[in-house]
Design an enzyme around this catalytic site. Structure first.
Site, PDB file in Angstrom:
ATOM      1  N   ARG A 118       0.862  -1.195   0.000  1.00 53.59           N
ATOM      2  CA  ARG A 118       0.000   0.000   0.000  1.00 53.59           C
ATOM      3  C   ARG A 118       0.890   1.234   0.000  1.00 53.59           C
ATOM      4  O   ARG A 118       0.954   1.979   0.976  1.00 53.59           O
ATOM      5  CB  ARG A 118      -0.904  -0.053   1.223  1.00 53.59           C
ATOM      6  CG  ARG A 118      -2.351  -0.380   0.945  1.00 53.59           C
ATOM      7  CD  ARG A 118      -2.627  -1.740   0.426  1.00 53.59           C
ATOM      8  NE  ARG A 118      -3.954  -1.798  -0.187  1.00 53.59           N
ATOM      9  CZ  ARG A 118      -5.091  -2.036   0.470  1.00 53.59           C
ATOM     10  NH1 ARG A 118      -5.074  -2.243   1.741  1.00 53.59           N
ATOM     11  NH2 ARG A 118      -6.233  -2.067  -0.176  1.00 53.59           N
ATOM     12  N   GLN A 123      -0.382   2.452  -6.062  1.00 54.63           N
ATOM     13  CA  GLN A 123      -1.822   2.674  -5.884  1.00 54.63           C
ATOM     14  C   GLN A 123      -2.639   2.241  -7.097  1.00 54.63           C
ATOM     15  O   GLN A 123      -3.696   1.640  -6.949  1.00 54.63           O
ATOM     16  CB  GLN A 123      -2.077   4.158  -5.607  1.00 54.63           C
ATOM     17  CG  GLN A 123      -2.742   4.363  -4.277  1.00 54.63           C
ATOM     18  CD  GLN A 123      -2.702   5.800  -3.812  1.00 54.63           C
ATOM     19  OE1 GLN A 123      -2.258   6.706  -4.514  1.00 54.63           O
ATOM     20  NE2 GLN A 123      -3.184   6.019  -2.616  1.00 54.63           N
ATOM     21  N   ASP A 126      -3.359  -1.545  -7.352  1.00 59.60           N
ATOM     22  CA  ASP A 126      -3.872  -2.132  -6.113  1.00 59.60           C
ATOM     23  C   ASP A 126      -5.261  -2.741  -6.338  1.00 59.60           C
ATOM     24  O   ASP A 126      -6.271  -2.048  -6.267  1.00 59.60           O
ATOM     25  CB  ASP A 126      -3.896  -1.004  -5.071  1.00 59.60           C
ATOM     26  CG  ASP A 126      -4.327  -1.471  -3.694  1.00 59.60           C
ATOM     27  OD1 ASP A 126      -4.786  -2.618  -3.565  1.00 59.60           O
ATOM     28  OD2 ASP A 126      -4.197  -0.671  -2.762  1.00 59.60           O
ATOM     29  N   SER A 129      -7.900  -2.367  -3.422  1.00 62.56           N
ATOM     30  CA  SER A 129      -8.607  -1.086  -3.365  1.00 62.56           C
ATOM     31  C   SER A 129      -9.656  -0.991  -4.460  1.00 62.56           C
ATOM     32  O   SER A 129     -10.793  -0.602  -4.202  1.00 62.56           O
ATOM     33  CB  SER A 129      -7.628   0.079  -3.512  1.00 62.56           C
ATOM     34  OG  SER A 129      -6.828   0.174  -2.378  1.00 62.56           O
ATOM     35  N   TYR A 226      -2.684  -1.206   8.232  1.00 62.87           N
ATOM     36  CA  TYR A 226      -3.729  -2.188   8.518  1.00 62.87           C
ATOM     37  C   TYR A 226      -4.049  -2.219  10.006  1.00 62.87           C
ATOM     38  O   TYR A 226      -3.300  -1.685  10.835  1.00 62.87           O
ATOM     39  CB  TYR A 226      -3.265  -3.579   8.088  1.00 62.87           C
ATOM     40  CG  TYR A 226      -3.236  -3.761   6.593  1.00 62.87           C
ATOM     41  CD1 TYR A 226      -4.416  -3.949   5.883  1.00 62.87           C
ATOM     42  CD2 TYR A 226      -2.037  -3.732   5.902  1.00 62.87           C
ATOM     43  CE1 TYR A 226      -4.393  -4.115   4.517  1.00 62.87           C
ATOM     44  CE2 TYR A 226      -1.998  -3.901   4.526  1.00 62.87           C
ATOM     45  CZ  TYR A 226      -3.187  -4.090   3.834  1.00 62.87           C
ATOM     46  OH  TYR A 226      -3.171  -4.252   2.487  1.00 62.87           O
TER      47      TYR A 226
HETATM   48  P1  NAD Z   1      -9.059  -4.029   5.327  1.00 59.48           P
HETATM   49  O1  NAD Z   1      -9.905  -4.531   4.222  1.00 59.48           O
HETATM   50  O2  NAD Z   1      -7.848  -4.778   5.726  1.00 59.48           O
HETATM   51  O3  NAD Z   1      -9.979  -3.858   6.637  1.00 59.48           O
HETATM   52  C1  NAD Z   1     -11.163  -3.090   6.600  1.00 59.48           C
HETATM   53  C2  NAD Z   1     -11.244  -2.199   7.819  1.00 59.48           C
HETATM   54  O4  NAD Z   1     -11.580  -2.976   8.970  1.00 59.48           O
HETATM   55  C3  NAD Z   1      -9.952  -1.471   8.175  1.00 59.48           C
HETATM   56  O5  NAD Z   1     -10.182  -0.072   8.203  1.00 59.48           O
HETATM   57  C4  NAD Z   1      -9.593  -2.017   9.551  1.00 59.48           C
HETATM   58  O6  NAD Z   1      -8.970  -1.041  10.379  1.00 59.48           O
HETATM   59  C5  NAD Z   1     -10.965  -2.386  10.092  1.00 59.48           C
HETATM   60  N1  NAD Z   1     -10.944  -3.302  11.232  1.00 59.48           N
HETATM   61  C6  NAD Z   1     -10.141  -4.371  11.469  1.00 59.48           C
HETATM   62  N2  NAD Z   1     -10.425  -4.938  12.655  1.00 59.48           N
HETATM   63  C7  NAD Z   1     -11.466  -4.232  13.179  1.00 59.48           C
HETATM   64  C8  NAD Z   1     -12.227  -4.342  14.383  1.00 59.48           C
HETATM   65  N3  NAD Z   1     -11.966  -5.292  15.283  1.00 59.48           N
HETATM   66  N4  NAD Z   1     -13.210  -3.432  14.608  1.00 59.48           N
HETATM   67  C9  NAD Z   1     -13.476  -2.451  13.700  1.00 59.48           C
HETATM   68  N5  NAD Z   1     -12.805  -2.314  12.534  1.00 59.48           N
HETATM   69  C10 NAD Z   1     -11.809  -3.175  12.288  1.00 59.48           C
HETATM   70  O7  NAD Z   1      -8.675  -2.511   5.044  1.00 59.48           O
HETATM   71  P2  NAD Z   1      -8.306  -1.858   3.640  1.00 59.48           P
HETATM   72  O8  NAD Z   1      -9.520  -1.285   3.033  1.00 59.48           O
HETATM   73  O9  NAD Z   1      -7.517  -2.825   2.845  1.00 59.48           O
HETATM   74  O10 NAD Z   1      -7.392  -0.657   4.103  1.00 59.48           O
HETATM   75  C11 NAD Z   1      -6.245  -0.927   4.915  1.00 59.48           C
HETATM   76  C12 NAD Z   1      -5.338   0.271   4.977  1.00 59.48           C
HETATM   77  O11 NAD Z   1      -4.681   0.493   3.745  1.00 59.48           O
HETATM   78  C13 NAD Z   1      -6.004   1.589   5.317  1.00 59.48           C
HETATM   79  O12 NAD Z   1      -5.134   2.290   6.174  1.00 59.48           O
HETATM   80  C14 NAD Z   1      -6.115   2.282   4.002  1.00 59.48           C
HETATM   81  O13 NAD Z   1      -6.207   3.677   4.126  1.00 59.48           O
HETATM   82  C15 NAD Z   1      -4.808   1.846   3.404  1.00 59.48           C
HETATM   83  N6  NAD Z   1      -4.763   1.947   1.936  1.00 59.48           N
HETATM   84  C16 NAD Z   1      -3.662   2.541   1.376  1.00 59.48           C
HETATM   85  C17 NAD Z   1      -3.539   2.593   0.005  1.00 59.48           C
HETATM   86  C18 NAD Z   1      -2.331   3.223  -0.626  1.00 59.48           C
HETATM   87  O14 NAD Z   1      -1.730   4.093  -0.052  1.00 59.48           O
HETATM   88  N7  NAD Z   1      -1.923   2.754  -1.766  1.00 59.48           N
HETATM   89  C19 NAD Z   1      -4.524   2.055  -0.801  1.00 59.48           C
HETATM   90  C20 NAD Z   1      -5.635   1.448  -0.189  1.00 59.48           C
HETATM   91  C21 NAD Z   1      -5.726   1.384   1.186  1.00 59.48           C
END
Ligand code: NAD
Length: 372
Positions: A118, A123, A126, A129, A226
């Protein structure tokens, strides 16, 4: 270099790993493209559209013959893959270790696109996403369909229809889109996560953050962005907060995942039972073990209390055309980033952090640190 695009074989998989747009772009790089007959059918892309873009259409064996790159949505069967080819797909490696070993044995270099780091540079490659965003949207649309009432507040001569109350649990990519979609439909939206960074994001979309703030939540985010698995003490506090919140909700969308671990259980059957009849829950984490007690992969369950729990598998495939368009662009960006113009073939730079993260097999062995 020939690039092969296979028809997906997994049940219910309607997406395709290339589109006429990306076929043209691959040809622009100097590649040739073979597409298996019918590969685009589920995404409403006829063979003729691939042909018009410059691809040749054949059966599986003909498509794979002489291919240097094989593109898939889910990982293809190892049998028949040309030795030395690069396989690029969502390989679900933790759950399919035998198949990963079979890729190594077949002499292919396998890249798991869901391991994409990430980082800003990656991006546009990905797939998590691009697909999660659609999942979050479609979860709200499905909930709205199953909910026998309106989402927005309506003031009419016959009286007022009150707005639906939507609670989003897990505010990553899918959760943010779920909040945005529910707001657009006119719902009153609240949301929760363990990562404090999401609080501002929820507010910026017009949602109300519902949070436990303690020492643990200050450190709930890994360096990769994460969530970590939380302590039992935190889980008890979270359960109390959920109990207090959920009984007042009409719709609950859960999206919480922890990489490499089963999905956290966020809602018990007893908490579900406190919701009003006609309420709807969508568990987007159902295939990872489920956030909601009583959700069943691939099923829509209606509880004795009249609450619908939606547990569709492979959400992105429910929007196969858009999902394919975005997924195909993710794969094109990945391949073109490592394309050597003179050699008209990719050069997978072993020192690049992207390649280090996604490469699973090479030279007959499993080479990924997390799997070897
Ligand atoms: P994910 O699919 O792994 O999880 C979904 C959400 O569930 C997350 O926000 C996580 O914090 C939440 N979660 C986990 N356990 C939980 C609990 N017990 N109670 C409540 N919520 C809980 O997440 P994702 O959509 O893959 O995103 C993960 C991270 O990656 C984020 O910080 C996002 O901003 C980041 N991201 C970065 C990029 C990039 O920079 N290229 C792109 C996409 C996402």
């Amino acid at each position: 270099m020939k690039i092969a695009v296979l028809k997906e074989t997994a049940a219910g998989e309607k997406r395709v790993a290339a589109t006429p747009e990306t076929v043209k772009k691959f040809i622009g790089l100097g590649a040739s493209v073979g597409v298996e007959a019918g590969a685009g059918q589920g995404a409403n892309i006829p063979d003729a559209a691939f042909e018009a873009a410059g691809a040749s259409i054949a059966d599986r064996a003909g498509t794979l013959a002489d291919a240097g790159i094989v593109l898939g949505v889910q990982g293809p069967e190892p049998a028949g893959l040309p030795q030395g080819a690069s396989v690029i797909a969502a390989l679900n490696p933790h759950q399919t270790r035998e198949r990963v070993a079979a890729y190594a044995a077949a002499g292919v270099t396998a890249f798991a696109m869901e391991f994409m780091p990430r980082i800003t540079r990656a991006q546009s490659m990905d797939i998590l996403s691009s697909q999660s965003n659609l999942n979050g949207y479609k979860a709200v649309i499905d909930a709205a369909e199953a909910y026998g009432r309106a989402f927005p507040m309506m003031m009419t001569a016959a009286g007022t229809v009150s707005a639906a109350r939507v609670f989003v649990m897990g505010v990553g990519v899918a959760g943010l889109q779920a909040i945005a979609t529910a707001k657009r439909l006119g719902a009153v939206v609240s949301a929760t996560d363990v990562r404090l960074a999401t609080k501002e994001q929820i507010m910026s979309l017009g949602g109300k953050p519902i949070f436990i703030e303690d020492e643990e939540t200050k450190a709930a985010e890994t360096a990769g962005g994460y969530a970590k698995e939380m302590s039992d003490a935190y889980k008890a506090k979270q359960a109390a907060l959920v109990s207090e919140t959920i009984a007042k909700q009409d719709i609950v969308i859960t999206t919480a995942l922890i990489p490499g671990r089963p999905a956290p259980r966020l809602v018990t059957a007893a908490q579900v039972a406190t919701m009003k009849p006609g309420s709807v829950i969508v568990d987007l984490a159902v295939e990872a073990g489920g956030n909601v007690e009583g959700s069943v992969p691939g099923e829509v369950v209606v509880t004795d209390g009249g609450i619908t729990i939606i547990g569709h598998r492979n959400y992105a495939s429910r929007l196969a055309t858009d999902a394919s368009n975005l997924y195909a662009r993710n794969l094109f960006t990945f391949v073109s980033t490592f394309w050597d113009k003179e050699g008209k073939a990719p050069k997978w730079d072993a020192e690049d952090e992207i390649i280090k993260a996604v490469k699973l097999t090479e030279g007959g062995a499993v080479v990924h640190g997390g799997l070897a």
